[in-house]
Design a protein around this motif. Structure first.
Motif, PDB file in Angstrom:
ATOM      1  N   TYR A 180     -19.705 -34.508 107.139  1.00 19.11           N
ATOM      2  CA  TYR A 180     -19.463 -35.954 107.196  1.00 19.11           C
ATOM      3  C   TYR A 180     -20.533 -36.626 108.069  1.00 19.11           C
ATOM      4  O   TYR A 180     -21.089 -37.665 107.703  1.00 19.11           O
ATOM      5  CB  TYR A 180     -18.074 -36.226 107.764  1.00 19.11           C
ATOM      6  N   LEU A 181     -20.816 -36.013 109.215  1.00 22.43           N
ATOM      7  CA  LEU A 181     -21.839 -36.534 110.115  1.00 22.43           C
ATOM      8  C   LEU A 181     -23.197 -36.599 109.421  1.00 22.43           C
ATOM      9  O   LEU A 181     -23.910 -37.614 109.508  1.00 22.43           O
ATOM     10  CB  LEU A 181     -21.927 -35.642 111.354  1.00 22.43           C
ATOM     11  N   SER A 182     -23.555 -35.528 108.727  1.00 26.43           N
ATOM     12  CA  SER A 182     -24.862 -35.460 108.068  1.00 26.43           C
ATOM     13  C   SER A 182     -25.000 -36.550 107.014  1.00 26.43           C
ATOM     14  O   SER A 182     -26.052 -37.207 106.910  1.00 26.43           O
ATOM     15  CB  SER A 182     -25.047 -34.077 107.433  1.00 26.43           C
ATOM     16  N   ALA A 183     -23.952 -36.725 106.225  1.00 28.15           N
ATOM     17  CA  ALA A 183     -23.989 -37.786 105.212  1.00 28.15           C
ATOM     18  C   ALA A 183     -24.137 -39.154 105.865  1.00 28.15           C
ATOM     19  O   ALA A 183     -24.830 -40.040 105.344  1.00 28.15           O
ATOM     20  CB  ALA A 183     -22.725 -37.732 104.362  1.00 28.15           C
ATOM     21  N   GLY A 184     -23.511 -39.305 107.033  1.00 23.82           N
ATOM     22  CA  GLY A 184     -23.553 -40.590 107.720  1.00 23.82           C
ATOM     23  C   GLY A 184     -24.902 -40.933 108.317  1.00 23.82           C
ATOM     24  O   GLY A 184     -25.229 -42.118 108.463  1.00 23.82           O
ATOM     25  N   VAL A 185     -25.688 -39.934 108.685  1.00 19.83           N
ATOM     26  CA  VAL A 185     -26.998 -40.207 109.295  1.00 19.83           C
ATOM     27  C   VAL A 185     -28.134 -40.083 108.291  1.00 19.83           C
ATOM     28  O   VAL A 185     -29.267 -40.505 108.576  1.00 19.83           O
ATOM     29  CB  VAL A 185     -27.280 -39.278 110.495  1.00 19.83           C
ATOM     30  N   GLY A 242     -17.169 -32.000 103.581  1.00 23.09           N
ATOM     31  CA  GLY A 242     -17.338 -33.143 104.476  1.00 23.09           C
ATOM     32  C   GLY A 242     -18.192 -34.227 103.865  1.00 23.09           C
ATOM     33  O   GLY A 242     -17.907 -35.430 104.020  1.00 23.09           O
ATOM     34  N   VAL A 243     -19.244 -33.826 103.160  1.00 21.14           N
ATOM     35  CA  VAL A 243     -20.095 -34.804 102.468  1.00 21.14           C
ATOM     36  C   VAL A 243     -19.296 -35.506 101.370  1.00 21.14           C
ATOM     37  O   VAL A 243     -19.373 -36.733 101.217  1.00 21.14           O
ATOM     38  CB  VAL A 243     -21.344 -34.122 101.886  1.00 21.14           C
ATOM     39  N   ASP A 244     -18.528 -34.729 100.605  1.00 20.60           N
ATOM     40  CA  ASP A 244     -17.706 -35.324  99.548  1.00 20.60           C
ATOM     41  C   ASP A 244     -16.717 -36.338 100.125  1.00 20.60           C
ATOM     42  O   ASP A 244     -16.497 -37.410  99.536  1.00 20.60           O
ATOM     43  CB  ASP A 244     -16.929 -34.232  98.804  1.00 20.60           C
ATOM     44  N   TYR A 245     -16.138 -36.001 101.272  1.00 16.04           N
ATOM     45  CA  TYR A 245     -15.174 -36.905 101.894  1.00 16.04           C
ATOM     46  C   TYR A 245     -15.871 -38.185 102.358  1.00 16.04           C
ATOM     47  O   TYR A 245     -15.323 -39.286 102.228  1.00 16.04           O
ATOM     48  CB  TYR A 245     -14.482 -36.220 103.070  1.00 16.04           C
ATOM     49  N   TYR A 246     -17.083 -38.044 102.885  1.00 16.78           N
ATOM     50  CA  TYR A 246     -17.856 -39.230 103.281  1.00 16.78           C
ATOM     51  C   TYR A 246     -18.088 -40.136 102.070  1.00 16.78           C
ATOM     52  O   TYR A 246     -17.904 -41.356 102.153  1.00 16.78           O
ATOM     53  CB  TYR A 246     -19.190 -38.824 103.895  1.00 16.78           C
TER      54      TYR A 246
END
Length: 366
Positions: A163-168, A195-199
């Motif tokens: 999620y963090l990676s997708a966000g930055v 996490g990326v999918d959830y982002y």
């Protein structure tokens, strides 16, 4: 770049991350516990590494740090032996048995068969298995009563890292690759992709993950756990697909990824695994967004301390976000590039995973 299909989970579901490389085992070395006072007994805890050795800046090193911390607390000596090949494991374990070790810690899945054989031959001794439950018949229970497994559901922490990676990410492409196609490797990769999918779901985004396919359970693997040209080429293959966040899973292969990132001349964030790599390897500190941590050092320390106090407990330890057995490291040099709103959202997601409001798929999920 080598791409392989994930093996059937039933046969590999409880395997760990290690590689079987040619070489010979090092002679055991005895180390005194600094401080800790006078030994209360003749208790002797010992450890066998996998091929990576105790200076791998990853899970072998964390295991030894946990052993050393427990020995200091107990005021006892330790013996450790490094393995260089699969053929070393049985002889290294027997060497430790012959030297009077009371509790023997084995690091990684590759040691599990030899650990089981040794444990069954020596029922009066205690064994601690890092990253493998020693469940050779896959019935959900450890195969010897004198073995305590320490295993870690890193999918939960990797979900946060994804999620963090997708966000930055600025390119909208993030990537991951592993050493070998074992569940304790792919659990990072799949959690990261979740996490990326959830982002994307929560933010109406379309950040792409390369190097792992959740639908086919296949991805990019180097075929081993060495920092070598294959690992560098694998990282380069993902960099060529425009990734700007990269998660290498498999001990020192992150070093090859770091070299490829530097050669690219681009701003690409690196994510470490097992330890907080910012602290264990300052050479790559400037590249690190975070690390997906396993509390191997803490779990090992607690298991050995309890055993040394006469309270050995064979109940498996499963590290989760809730018990802080897994987690993500601080952002360190990246802190000013992570928006406060994103950081706060990660705290919310962590709480939701712990409460069960967000389900993270994992081979360890009960």
């Amino acid at each position: 770049m080598k791409t392989t299909k994930k093996a059937v989970l039933g046969g590999l579901a409880m395997l760990g991350t290690a590689a079987l490389l040619a070489g010979c085992g090092s002679a055991p070395t005895e180390s005194g516990a600094s401080g800790g006072g006078e030994a209360a007994s003749d208790y002797l805890p010992c450890m066998v590494s996998d091929f990576g050795g105790f200076d791998d800046r990853s899970f072998n090193q964390l295991g030894k740090e946990g052993l050393d911390a427990a020995a200091k607390e107990l005021g006892v000596e330790t013996i450790e032996v490094e393995s260089k090949a699969e053929t070393d494991y049985a002889s290294n374990l027997q060497n430790l048995v012959d030297q009077g070790c009371k509790t023997i810690v084995t690091v990684g899945f590759a040691l599990a068969p030899a650990a089981l054989e040794s444990a069954q031959a020596n029922p009066d001794l205690e064994y601690v298995s890092i990253d493998d439950p020693v469940d050779q018949d896959f019935d959900g229970t450890t195969d010897a009563d004198n073995i305590k497994p320490l295993i870690f559901d890193t999918s939960q922490a990797a979900f946060l890292a994804g999620y963090l990676s997708a966000g930055v990410s600025k390119t909208g492409v993030v990537g991951t690759f592993g050493g070998q196609d074992f569940p304790t490797v792919t659990v990072f990769m799949d959690g990261f992709a979740q996490g990326v999918d959830y982002y994307n779901e929560q933010n109406g985004a379309s950040v792409k993950v390369v190097g792992w396919n959740r639908d086919t359970k296949s991805g990019s693997f180097t075929g081993g756990f060495e920092a070598n040209d294959v690992a560098r080429q694998t990282a380069q293959g993902l960099i060529d697909q425009n990734v700007d966040v990269l998660l290498p899973v498999g001990g020192p292969i992150y070093q090859s990824a770091a070299a490829a990132i530097r050669d690219s001349g681009r701003e690409i964030a690196l994510i470490g695994v097992d330890a907080d790599v910012y602290q264990t390897d300052p050479d790559v500190a400037d590249l690190l967004l975070t690390s997906v941590r396993k509390g191997i050092d803490v779990a090992t320390r607690e298991a050995i301390t309890e055993a040394g106090e006469g309270n050995f407990d064979n109940t498996p330890f499963v590290g989760t976000l809730e018990n802080e057995g897994v987690g993500i490291a601080p952002f360190h040099d990246w802190a000013d590039r992570v928006p406060a709103e994103l950081s706060s959202k990660l705290d919310e997601i962590k709480a939701s995973i712990i409460s069960g409001d967000i389900t993270v798929e994992s081979y360890l999920a009960g």
